[in-house]
Write a protein that holds these residues in place. Structure first.
Motif, PDB file in Angstrom:
ATOM      1  N   GLU A  97       0.850  -1.125  -0.020  1.00 14.49           N
ATOM      2  CA  GLU A  97       0.061  -0.160  -0.029  1.00 14.49           C
ATOM      3  C   GLU A  97       0.726   1.333   0.057  1.00 14.49           C
ATOM      4  N   HIS A  98       1.696   1.247   0.856  1.00 15.66           N
ATOM      5  CA  HIS A  98       2.739   2.553   1.010  1.00 15.66           C
ATOM      6  C   HIS A  98       4.018   2.199   0.922  1.00 15.66           C
ATOM      7  N   LEU A  99       4.903   2.990   0.570  1.00 13.38           N
ATOM      8  CA  LEU A  99       6.227   3.010   0.610  1.00 13.38           C
ATOM      9  C   LEU A  99       6.886   3.084   2.071  1.00 13.38           C
ATOM     10  N   PRO A 100       7.839   2.245   2.530  1.00 18.56           N
ATOM     11  CA  PRO A 100       8.254   2.391   3.852  1.00 18.56           C
ATOM     12  C   PRO A 100       9.155   3.560   3.971  1.00 18.56           C
ATOM     13  N   GLU A 101       8.937   4.050   5.158  1.00 16.34           N
ATOM     14  CA  GLU A 101       9.763   5.212   5.640  1.00 16.34           C
ATOM     15  C   GLU A 101      11.005   4.918   5.696  1.00 16.34           C
ATOM     16  N   PRO A 102      11.988   6.166   5.149  1.00 19.26           N
ATOM     17  CA  PRO A 102      13.587   5.858   5.133  1.00 19.26           C
ATOM     18  C   PRO A 102      13.946   5.752   6.672  1.00 19.26           C
ATOM     19  N   ASN A 103      14.624   4.301   6.816  1.00 18.15           N
ATOM     20  CA  ASN A 103      15.400   4.308   8.113  1.00 18.15           C
ATOM     21  C   ASN A 103      16.554   5.227   8.598  1.00 18.15           C
ATOM     22  N   SER A 104      16.861   5.375   9.825  1.00 14.70           N
ATOM     23  CA  SER A 104      17.678   6.451   9.998  1.00 14.70           C
ATOM     24  C   SER A 104      19.065   6.374   9.550  1.00 14.70           C
ATOM     25  N   HIS A 105      19.679   5.132   8.999  1.00 15.30           N
ATOM     26  CA  HIS A 105      20.693   5.051   8.391  1.00 15.30           C
ATOM     27  C   HIS A 105      20.848   5.704   7.057  1.00 15.30           C
ATOM     28  N   ASP A 106      19.503   5.659   6.300  1.00 11.05           N
ATOM     29  CA  ASP A 106      19.591   6.273   5.161  1.00 11.05           C
ATOM     30  C   ASP A 106      19.530   7.802   5.418  1.00 11.05           C
ATOM     31  N   GLN A 107      18.940   8.147   6.333  1.00  9.62           N
ATOM     32  CA  GLN A 107      18.893   9.501   6.513  1.00  9.62           C
ATOM     33  C   GLN A 107      20.199  10.297   6.803  1.00  9.62           C
ATOM     34  N   ARG A 108      20.995   9.236   7.782  1.00  5.98           N
ATOM     35  CA  ARG A 108      22.144   9.819   8.043  1.00  5.98           C
ATOM     36  C   ARG A 108      23.316   9.760   6.804  1.00  5.98           C
ATOM     37  N   GLN A 109      23.019   8.779   5.774  1.00  5.72           N
ATOM     38  CA  GLN A 109      23.841   8.828   4.499  1.00  5.72           C
ATOM     39  C   GLN A 109      23.666   9.965   3.941  1.00  5.72           C
ATOM     40  N   LYS A 110      22.333  10.223   3.594  1.00  5.27           N
ATOM     41  CA  LYS A 110      21.758  11.422   2.749  1.00  5.27           C
ATOM     42  C   LYS A 110      22.326  12.680   3.490  1.00  5.27           C
ATOM     43  N   SER A 111      22.490  13.012   4.575  1.00  7.98           N
ATOM     44  CA  SER A 111      23.193  14.041   5.204  1.00  7.98           C
ATOM     45  C   SER A 111      24.541  14.150   4.910  1.00  7.98           C
ATOM     46  N   LYS A 112      25.243  13.066   4.860  1.00  7.85           N
ATOM     47  CA  LYS A 112      26.872  13.096   4.515  1.00  7.85           C
ATOM     48  C   LYS A 112      26.885  13.096   2.991  1.00  7.85           C
ATOM     49  N   GLY A 113      25.993  13.519   2.247  1.00  7.55           N
ATOM     50  CA  GLY A 113      26.160  13.485   0.821  1.00  7.55           C
ATOM     51  C   GLY A 113      26.198  12.323   0.068  1.00  7.55           C
ATOM     52  N   GLY A 114      25.419  11.184   0.712  1.00  6.93           N
ATOM     53  CA  GLY A 114      25.153  10.120   0.009  1.00  6.93           C
ATOM     54  C   GLY A 114      26.007   8.979   0.039  1.00  6.93           C
ATOM     55  N   SER A 115      27.195   9.225   0.722  1.00  9.30           N
ATOM     56  CA  SER A 115      28.069   7.851   0.871  1.00  9.30           C
ATOM     57  C   SER A 115      27.561   6.809   1.353  1.00  9.30           C
ATOM     58  N   SER A 116      27.789   5.775   0.640  1.00  9.19           N
ATOM     59  CA  SER A 116      27.433   4.432   1.223  1.00  9.19           C
ATOM     60  C   SER A 116      28.520   3.425   1.822  1.00  9.19           C
ATOM     61  N   SER A 117      29.596   4.024   2.049  1.00  5.76           N
ATOM     62  CA  SER A 117      30.412   3.489   2.925  1.00  5.76           C
ATOM     63  C   SER A 117      30.329   3.291   4.294  1.00  5.76           C
ATOM     64  N   CYS A 118      30.735   2.557   5.288  1.00  7.20           N
ATOM     65  CA  CYS A 118      30.376   2.533   6.689  1.00  7.20           C
ATOM     66  C   CYS A 118      31.156   3.517   7.476  1.00  7.20           C
ATOM     67  N   CYS A 119      32.515   4.059   6.790  1.00  3.71           N
ATOM     68  CA  CYS A 119      33.142   4.709   7.660  1.00  3.71           C
ATOM     69  C   CYS A 119      33.589   6.259   6.958  1.00  3.71           C
ATOM     70  N   SER A 120      33.700   7.199   7.641  1.00  4.38           N
ATOM     71  CA  SER A 120      34.035   8.582   6.963  1.00  4.38           C
ATOM     72  C   SER A 120      35.605   8.592   6.607  1.00  4.38           C
ATOM     73  N   ALA A 121      35.980   9.656   5.936  1.00  4.84           N
ATOM     74  CA  ALA A 121      37.197   9.745   5.733  1.00  4.84           C
ATOM     75  C   ALA A 121      38.233   9.776   7.044  1.00  4.84           C
ATOM     76  N   SER A 122      37.786  10.090   8.091  1.00  6.40           N
ATOM     77  CA  SER A 122      38.370  10.426   9.154  1.00  6.40           C
ATOM     78  C   SER A 122      38.635   9.081   9.911  1.00  6.40           C
ATOM     79  N   CYS A 123      37.982   8.107   9.659  1.00  2.00           N
ATOM     80  CA  CYS A 123      38.203   6.785  10.260  1.00  2.00           C
ATOM     81  C   CYS A 123      39.546   6.324  10.210  1.00  2.00           C
TER      82      CYS A 123
END
Length: 126
Positions: A97-123
């Motif tokens: 019936e409805h699309l699922p809500e984005p989970n919090s991991h997806d929201q964090r990735q969007k705010s980081k510019g869409g990176s799909s890796s688990c670590c940032s450059a400072s890791c």
């Protein structure tokens, strides 16, 4: 809208192999300008009764496409996904019936510019 349900596909079309939850499959040929909503409507209007009779749905609007693990919004076109012309692409087709809500991991990735890796450059690993 869909060009036909006959394969082979030309170099200006995209062949979609749609997989139901039951594992049953069917192939349809579409244009790159067709959207996920267009595809759902075409499949609903041309439901493969012989093969998918037990999977029939009440209306096209509840048919959702899943590509690479993500639900597609009805306005997304095949061309926007960068699907290869003249080739077969596999997607799942599910009634929902409805699309699922984005989970919090997806929201964090969007705010980081869409990176799909688990670590940032400072890791760093010690």
């Amino acid at each position: 809208m869909a060009l036909s349900t006959v394969v082979p596909v030309s170099n200006t079309e995209i062949n979609l192999r749609l997989i139901l939850v039951s594992g049953k499959t069917k192939e349809f040929v579409f244009s790159p300008v067709d959207s996920a909503g267009d595809i759902a409507l075409h499949v609903y209007d041309n439901w493969p009764e012989a093969d998918w009779s037990s999977e029939c749905v009440s209306r096209a609007e509840i048919l959702r496409l899943i590509y690479q693990g993500r639900f597609l919004h009805s306005s997304v076109t095949l061309g926007a996904l960068g699907l290869p012309l003249g080739r077969t692409t596999v997607m799942h087709l599910v009634p929902r019936e409805h699309l699922p809500e984005p989970n919090s991991h997806d929201q964090r990735q969007k705010s980081k510019g869409g990176s799909s890796s688990c670590c940032s450059a400072s890791c760093c690993i010690l």
